[in-house]
Design a protein around this motif. Structure first.
Motif: not given
Length: 141
Positions: A41-66
């Motif tokens: 729907r956003y691309m219909q209205q604006h021709n492009e869309v920006e998807l954004s997300a935040l995730g935790m970066v724990p002390p041992s963040y290897i192999n961890t994804i939000s």
């Protein structure tokens, strides 16, 4: 009172803090296709869309994804693989935010993916709409 009105009308929202075509994905339990359909729907209205997300970066963040970051990547891949979108830009960073406990600064991973419409986006959307209408008509008979 005029001073307040003038002040409000002169507020300059920076393009980074507010974008009409930005979807901020959170760790809520919204279904994946909620974000897929919203992005279309956003691309219909604006021709492009920006998807954004935040995730935790724990002390041992290897192999961890939000979950939110995983959702952003999955939504982008669904739209690309189905011919609706092309990837324009991917940006990653870490941002420092106040933590919930004790107000200590916490590092959070951030991803932003900008997608644009493909040349045949409108045709694909029209075909999908026609398919929905045919399905609805068959249900009524």
């Amino acid at each position: 009172m005029e001073e307040i009105t003038d002040g409000v009308s002169n507020i300059n929202m920076s393009s980074d803090s507010y974008k009409k075509n930005r979807i901020q994905v959170s760790n809520t339990k919204k279904p994946l296709f909620f974000y897929v359909n919203l992005a279309k729907r956003y691309m219909q209205q604006h021709n492009e869309v920006e998807l954004s997300a935040l995730g935790m970066v724990p002390p041992s963040y290897i192999n961890t994804i939000s979950a939110a970051i995983a959702t952003v990547v999955t939504v982008a891949e669904i739209l690309k693989n189905n011919g609706f979108a092309v990837e324009k830009k991917i940006m990653t960073s870490t941002v420092e935010m106040k933590g919930e406990s004790r107000g200590r600064p916490v590092q959070k991973a951030k991803i932003e993916i900008v997608l644009g419409k493909t040349e045949n986006f409108d045709e694909l959307m029209a075909a999908a709409q026609e398919e929905r209408e045919l399905g609805y008509a068959e249900e009524q008979n």
